[in-house]
Design an enzyme around this catalytic site. Structure first.
Site, short mmCIF file in Angstrom:
data_model
loop_
_atom_site.label_atom_id
_atom_site.label_comp_id
_atom_site.label_asym_id
_atom_site.label_seq_id
_atom_site.Cartn_x
_atom_site.Cartn_y
_atom_site.Cartn_z
N THR A 668 0.84 -1.21 0.00
CA THR A 668 0.00 0.00 0.00
C THR A 668 0.86 1.25 0.00
O THR A 668 0.40 2.32 -0.38
CB THR A 668 -0.95 0.04 1.22
N LYS A 672 0.24 5.01 -1.75
CA LYS A 672 0.35 6.29 -1.05
C LYS A 672 1.32 7.23 -1.76
O LYS A 672 1.05 8.42 -1.93
CB LYS A 672 0.81 6.05 0.39
#
Length: 825
Positions: A668, A672
């Protein structure tokens, strides 16, 4: 208190004006903190504004829960051993949209919000991506007005605090809650017994059916609930994160106390409460294994008892249980929920095995987050039998029923039965927790398309053969509320000024920025914000580490857990190659680069800790060499956390996502960084593939082996020395490390790293080195062209709409949980 006074006070606690917030702050400073303006500490000021913000959530929180009961809705219960919530005050101010008013209220009293925010303690209730993802999911559930509750453990000591001493990681305790937590509400009325040990006694029912009773179990552990509100963004929904703390039923053993053995009189209480003391004890030793298994059972047992309690408020029978309850197992850690629900339904609620099993399978969903062997939990049978004898018996019975069905459906295929058995016979008889979760759930998902395909075709291939309809993909996502609006406010304001603010809850709206990538004025604004963020980070690095970095250089960022498969080694070898190029007098025309690392190594993972030392040793040499100057710097920011990520991510130019293909489930951090305009250099692994599809192949830097290439290398007998012999740049870098060039005080220090690369190189660092260096050359060329670079930066952000956790949660809600938004009248 008369109705008028109450109404006025109530209104004060609901209003979001600067005046009302100021009154709330002053009220709590005096009457909750018992302080005045002269005696108040910085922490008192923080608590006072925290309570003022919490006041604005309480009515919404209560009304949300009441509406769930009144409408008798189906709820999802999210079971996760980890949550990384970040800075709570900052997050809540964004969700309630009251930051400007709070800033104004405090300024009028002579206080600066930014200084007070420095006291916002970050609970370290997780290791990394798993815990942060769980928190993003909770935010999305509330923002989408979906009925949900998260369950976890209220660890007294969270993930360790990382200190760097002479380049080595050292761990100290993270007593995050030592000064209290204004956001949590203790619920002493919600305490559930959790039993361990004992034995199982068999008897017969009046109808002759076998009945099992768990007897002589120790009942000195109670799970007490602590609730944290989870508000949605700009909506009326406030869900709950319920964390369990272990409490002893025995405060004092008076037998020992009366004989003068005071320490022993309280030792049982201390031993009991150790269950929720620390996040993930070291399980390299037997005591650590036992405590970790206790933790996993402790929190699923308390959670399921609470879920059943809540269900029974509206339902006298279990006929509708799976129609009203969905439970998601976040990785293998909560897998004991499967036998525990069976135990509660059969032993406590007196349901038949067949009925209980049908309810169990229909209730649970299972998310697998990694293919790492160490994360595919297996518990020794002897330990399970010692701690949880009834559960072992239930697991055996589940497995027996399952294997009988397999043999009926696939006659003669004993190998298939062996592969899918929940019980592994060799080398040590163990319970395979992932197998238990798959068998006990109606849906199993991976977290990126490639990861799910690997699960279906390799890791859980036999299960996919049996349960093809149960497997599906749910690509991870991140919440744009934190990972753009909060952490990069200047960029968020620019985007909102151009396309409006709907992107905050509908991230696909960012596609409206695509045409602006060719707009010179907009690119200039975008570049200015990136430079401002880089200057802020450079100042932070200088203050924290005393390293002066060149803000015109590429901020090349690799921030994640330190692990061999994430290949920080590949990155630092490239740094050594650049260093040698400069030292050889070939630095003319080299694009300046600041390589920024941050991340923690597991305390027992010695090779990962040695990699941290190598990064520091190379950095010490590079950063202090006058021949290098501002052309190259190496920075390691210690004690990586959500708040550190919020500082680093907005400033990043290049996002390092360079794991060995096939090993990263999703990632993830890649999402971001790309959302904030960083360009990705990465392998075709995890969610990188889907990011490439969204942003375009021309706007991402892809290199190296693909999954099939890695497999073929292994099948053909991979020889890392072949790459070492053929590539002089690689050979020179490794020989410098081996010879002690970066560790003259201990020339043999890094031999374990070099030996591992030359003898096995499990993660194909040697095989990918040349392609990685060539790709970095392309990065440097494109960075030297600001028009091209910032066009690509804008296109990365603009095409990240797919990677909102809101989209992920909507897919889970539709395909797994079958839950609907709840709107309050």
């Amino acid at each position: 208190m008369d109705k008028k006074t109450w109404a006025n006070l109530h209104q004060c606690f609901r209003e979001n004006s600067a005046e009302a917030l100021q009154q709330s702050f002053q009220f709590h400073l005096r009457y909750t903190q018992a302080k005045d303006e002269y005696s108040a500490t910085a922490h008192d000021l923080y608590n006072s504004i925290a309570y003022a913000v919490r006041d604005r959530l309480v009515d919404k929180w209560t009304e949300t829960q009441e509406s769930y009961y009144d409408q008798d809705v189906k709820r999802v219960y999210f079971l996760s051993m980890e949550y990384l919530v970040g800075r709570t005050l900052s997050n809540y101010m964004i969700d309630l949209e009251i930051r400007p008013e709070i800033k104004q209220a405090l300024k009028a009293l002579g206080h600066e919000l930014e200084e007070i925010e420095d006291n916002d303690v970050e609970p370290g209730l997780g290791n990394g991506g798993l815990g942060r993802l769980a928190t993003c999911f909770q935010n999305s559930l509330a923002t989408l007005s979906l009925p949900a509750c998260g369950y976890g453990i209220r660890y007294e000591f969270g993930i360790f605090y990382q200190k760097i001493r002479n380049g080595f990681q050292t761990e100290t305790s993270d007593n995050w809650n030592r000064r209290g937590n204004p956001w949590e509400i203790p619920r002493p009325e919600l305490m559930f017994p959790v039993k361990f040990f004992g034995k199982v006694v068999e008897s017969k029912s009046p109808t002759g059916q076998p009945v099992y009773e768990w007897v002589d179990a120790r009942d000195d552990v109670m799970a007490m609930a602590y609730d944290i509100p989870v508000p949605g963004y700009k909506c009326e929904t406030v869900n709950t994160l319920r964390l369990w703390s272990a409490k002893s039923t025995r405060e004092l053993d008076f037998e020992f106390f009366n004989t003068g053995d005071y320490l022993r009189s309280v030792s049982l209480k201390a031993d009991t409460e150790n269950i929720s003391k620390v996040l993930y004890p070291n399980d390299n030793i037997d005591q650590g294994k036992e405590l970790r298994l206790k933790q996993e059972y402790f929190f699923v047992s308390a959670s399921l008892q609470d879920i059943i309690r809540r269900y029974k408020k509206n339902h006298p029978t279990f006929d509708q249980f799976s129609e009203k309850v969905a439970v998601q197992l976040n990785d293998t850690h909560p897998s004991l929920a499967v036998p525990e629900l069976m135990r509660l339904l059969i032993d406590v609620e007196k349901l038949s095995w067949e009925r209980a099993w049908k309810i169990t399978v229909e209730t649970f969903g299972f998310t697998n987050h990694t293919i790492l062997p160490e994360a595919m939990e297996k518990w020794p049978v002897h330990l399970m039998e010692y701690l949880l004898p009834r559960h072992l018996q239930i697991i055996y019975q589940i497995n027996d029923h399952f294997l009988k069905q397999i043999r009926a459906d696939f006659p003669g295929n004993d190998e298939l039965a062996r592969q899918v058995s929940i019980v592994q016979e060799t080398p040590e008889r163990s319970i395979r927790m992932a197998h238990l979760a798959i068998v006990g759930s109606h849906k199993t998902n991976g977290v990126a398309r490639l990861h799910t395909e690997i699960l279906k075709n390799r890791v859980f291939k036999p299960f996919y053969q049996i349960f093809s309809d149960r497997f599906h993909n749910k690509t991870n996502g991140i919440t744009p509320r934190l990972w753009l609006k909060t952490c990069n406010p200047e960029l968020a304001e620019l985007i909102t000024s151009i396309i409006g603010d709907q992107w905050i809850t509908q991230l696909d709206e960012l596609k409206k920025l695509v045409p602006l990538a060719d707009d010179a004025a907009f690119r200039e604004q975008w570049a200015t914000i990136k430079m401002n963020n880089k200057k802020n980070l450079a100042k932070y690095i200088d203050c924290l580490l005393g390293i002066s970095v060149n803000v015109d250089s590429i901020f090349d960022v690799q921030i994640k857990r330190i692990h061999e498969y994430k290949r920080q080694l590949l990155n630092i070898l490239h740094v050594v190659a650049l260093y040698n190029r400069i030292k050889d007098g070939k630095g003319d025309g080299l694009v300046p680069r600041t390589v920024i690392f941050s991340g923690k190594a597991a305390p027992g993972y010695h090779q990962a800790k040695l990699i941290i030392k190598l990064i520091h040793s190379v950095g010490d040499k590079v950063n202090h060499d006058p021949d290098v100057g501002d052309l190259l710097k190496v920075v390691f920011i210690p004690n990586y956390s959500v708040s550190k990520a919020e500082k680093i991510i907005p400033s990043a130019d290049l996002s390092e996502q360079i794991s060995t293909a096939g090993w990263e489930a999703s990632g993830t951090g890649n999402m971001k960084l790309a959302l904030n305009g960083a360009l990705t250099i990465g392998t075709l692994d995890g969610a990188n593939i889907e990011i490439m599809e969204e942003v375009g192949k021309e706007n991402i830097f892809i290199f190296g082996l693909e999954v099939e290439d890695v497999q073929k290398l292994d099948q053909d007998g991979y020889q890392p020395r072949d790459f070492y012999d053929k590539n002089q740049t690689l050979k020179r870098a490794l020989e410098m490390i081996r010879s002690g060039h970066f560790s003259p005080e201990d020339p043999a220090l890094f031999h374990p790293i070099v030996n591992a690369l030359l003898s096995g190189d499990t993660f194909k660092v040697m095989a990918d080195f040349e392609a990685y260096c060539q790709c970095q050359e392309n990065v440097a060329k494109e960075y030297a062209d600001p028009k091209l670079w910032f066009k690509k930066s804008i296109l990365n952000s603009a095409n990240m709409g797919k990677f909102s956790s809101d989209r992920t949660i909507q897919e889970y809600s539709r395909d797994v949980w079958n839950i609907q938004p709840v709107r309050r009248s």
